[in-house]
Motif scaffolding. Sequence first.
Motif, PDB file in Angstrom:
ATOM      1  N   LYS A   8       0.833  -1.201   0.000  1.00 59.05           N
ATOM      2  CA  LYS A   8       0.000   0.000   0.000  1.00 59.05           C
ATOM      3  C   LYS A   8       0.868   1.250   0.000  1.00 59.05           C
ATOM      4  O   LYS A   8       1.872   1.322   0.708  1.00 59.05           O
ATOM      5  N   VAL A   9       0.439   2.208  -0.807  1.00 55.82           N
ATOM      6  CA  VAL A   9       1.100   3.506  -0.874  1.00 55.82           C
ATOM      7  C   VAL A   9       0.083   4.529  -0.412  1.00 55.82           C
ATOM      8  O   VAL A   9      -0.955   4.714  -1.046  1.00 55.82           O
ATOM      9  N   GLY A  10       0.346   5.160   0.716  1.00 57.77           N
ATOM     10  CA  GLY A  10      -0.582   6.123   1.271  1.00 57.77           C
ATOM     11  C   GLY A  10      -0.501   7.470   0.571  1.00 57.77           C
ATOM     12  O   GLY A  10       0.276   7.656  -0.373  1.00 57.77           O
ATOM     13  N   MET A  11      -1.282   8.410   1.032  1.00 55.24           N
ATOM     14  CA  MET A  11      -1.241   9.769   0.502  1.00 55.24           C
ATOM     15  C   MET A  11       0.098  10.392   0.888  1.00 55.24           C
ATOM     16  O   MET A  11       0.565  10.223   2.021  1.00 55.24           O
ATOM     17  N   ALA A  12       0.731  11.076  -0.058  1.00 52.61           N
ATOM     18  CA  ALA A  12       2.052  11.680   0.158  1.00 52.61           C
ATOM     19  C   ALA A  12       3.055  10.610   0.582  1.00 52.61           C
ATOM     20  O   ALA A  12       3.818  10.762   1.524  1.00 52.61           O
ATOM     21  N   ASP A  13       3.040   9.498  -0.144  1.00 50.67           N
ATOM     22  CA  ASP A  13       3.865   8.333   0.167  1.00 50.67           C
ATOM     23  C   ASP A  13       4.414   7.780  -1.146  1.00 50.67           C
ATOM     24  O   ASP A  13       3.906   8.104  -2.232  1.00 50.67           O
ATOM     25  N   LEU A  14       5.427   6.943  -1.061  1.00 53.56           N
ATOM     26  CA  LEU A  14       5.934   6.248  -2.242  1.00 53.56           C
ATOM     27  C   LEU A  14       6.556   4.942  -1.813  1.00 53.56           C
ATOM     28  O   LEU A  14       6.907   4.758  -0.646  1.00 53.56           O
ATOM     29  N   ASN A  15       6.656   4.009  -2.771  1.00 50.01           N
ATOM     30  CA  ASN A  15       7.246   2.709  -2.468  1.00 50.01           C
ATOM     31  C   ASN A  15       7.597   2.014  -3.766  1.00 50.01           C
ATOM     32  O   ASN A  15       7.185   2.449  -4.852  1.00 50.01           O
ATOM     33  N   LYS A  24      -0.456  -0.283  -4.602  1.00 48.44           N
ATOM     34  CA  LYS A  24      -1.814   0.252  -4.663  1.00 48.44           C
ATOM     35  C   LYS A  24      -1.917   1.542  -3.876  1.00 48.44           C
ATOM     36  O   LYS A  24      -1.399   1.655  -2.765  1.00 48.44           O
ATOM     37  N   THR A  25      -2.610   2.521  -4.472  1.00 51.32           N
ATOM     38  CA  THR A  25      -2.943   3.740  -3.742  1.00 51.32           C
ATOM     39  C   THR A  25      -4.393   4.105  -4.023  1.00 51.32           C
ATOM     40  O   THR A  25      -4.912   3.837  -5.111  1.00 51.32           O
ATOM     41  N   GLY A  33      -1.106   9.767  -9.128  1.00 48.50           N
ATOM     42  CA  GLY A  33      -0.459   8.489  -8.889  1.00 48.50           C
ATOM     43  C   GLY A  33       0.519   8.275 -10.026  1.00 48.50           C
ATOM     44  O   GLY A  33       0.118   8.042 -11.164  1.00 48.50           O
ATOM     45  N   LEU A  34       1.796   8.420  -9.742  1.00 49.60           N
ATOM     46  CA  LEU A  34       2.842   8.287 -10.743  1.00 49.60           C
ATOM     47  C   LEU A  34       3.495   6.929 -10.571  1.00 49.60           C
ATOM     48  O   LEU A  34       3.884   6.561  -9.462  1.00 49.60           O
ATOM     49  N   GLY A 136      -6.915  14.114 -15.287  1.00 51.29           N
ATOM     50  CA  GLY A 136      -7.925  15.142 -15.488  1.00 51.29           C
ATOM     51  C   GLY A 136      -9.303  14.677 -15.059  1.00 51.29           C
ATOM     52  O   GLY A 136      -9.457  13.755 -14.261  1.00 51.29           O
ATOM     53  N   GLY A 137     -10.309  15.316 -15.604  1.00 47.70           N
ATOM     54  CA  GLY A 137     -11.680  15.010 -15.225  1.00 47.70           C
ATOM     55  C   GLY A 137     -12.002  15.606 -13.868  1.00 47.70           C
ATOM     56  O   GLY A 137     -11.283  16.458 -13.339  1.00 47.70           O
ATOM     57  N   SER A 138     -13.077  15.122 -13.285  1.00 51.52           N
ATOM     58  CA  SER A 138     -13.510  15.637 -11.976  1.00 51.52           C
ATOM     59  C   SER A 138     -13.942  14.483 -11.073  1.00 51.52           C
ATOM     60  O   SER A 138     -14.911  14.586 -10.338  1.00 51.52           O
ATOM     61  N   PHE A 139     -13.218  13.372 -11.158  1.00 49.77           N
ATOM     62  CA  PHE A 139     -13.565  12.182 -10.374  1.00 49.77           C
ATOM     63  C   PHE A 139     -12.320  11.561  -9.764  1.00 49.77           C
ATOM     64  O   PHE A 139     -11.215  11.734 -10.254  1.00 49.77           O
ATOM     65  N   GLY A 140     -12.536  10.810  -8.682  1.00 44.03           N
ATOM     66  CA  GLY A 140     -11.449  10.154  -7.977  1.00 44.03           C
ATOM     67  C   GLY A 140     -11.091   8.813  -8.583  1.00 44.03           C
ATOM     68  O   GLY A 140     -11.871   8.219  -9.329  1.00 44.03           O
ATOM     69  N   ARG A 141      -9.904   8.348  -8.247  1.00 40.31           N
ATOM     70  CA  ARG A 141      -9.400   7.086  -8.781  1.00 40.31           C
ATOM     71  C   ARG A 141      -8.631   6.312  -7.711  1.00 40.31           C
ATOM     72  O   ARG A 141      -8.064   6.898  -6.797  1.00 40.31           O
ATOM     73  N   THR A 142      -8.586   5.008  -7.888  1.00 40.15           N
ATOM     74  CA  THR A 142      -7.715   4.103  -7.151  1.00 40.15           C
ATOM     75  C   THR A 142      -6.886   3.396  -8.204  1.00 40.15           C
ATOM     76  O   THR A 142      -7.417   3.010  -9.253  1.00 40.15           O
TER      77      THR A 142
END
Length: 164
Positions: A8-15, A24-25, A33-34, A136-142
């Motif tokens: 798991k990769v949290g907010m403001a996190d990397l792994n 997964k974030t 999410g890069l 882009g857009g106006s929706f969230g993603r996982t």
Amino acid sequence: MIDQLLVKVGMADLNIACDGAQLKTTGLGSCVGLTLFDPLERIGGMAHVMLPSSEIAREAKVNLAKYADTAIPELLERMIAAGAKRERLKAKMAGGAQMFAMSSQSDTLRIGPRNVESCTSILSAYHIPILSRDTGGSFGRTIELDSSNGILRIKSMQYGVKEI
């Protein structure tokens, strides 16, 4: 069936992950999410970037994963230390949404688009190609990155699941 390891990769996190582990974030709105992937070594990396530049950092000790300009170099360093080669890395990204309608187009309110622009610019400076993006857009993603093949799975309430 063998369960794959989930990192798991949290907010403001990397792994980073290898050997088929999944990165997964969740909660990507204006955040980006890069992901980076070395196809030969099968090493994947993911950063959950919140803001475009550490120049606005107010914390005493800067969280390197929080800003595009510090997260990407840190992710590169960790991947190279694990055996990846920068010249083989390929990038994919998702997120960077404009989550709230604003009557003003002030640059400070365009966090999502600015995150995408910053990540794109930094990757270009490192000569790392972006193979695909869902931004882009106006929706969230996982998102989930498979370290065995570099496939990025993107989930959203509006559009279901897609792979890039």
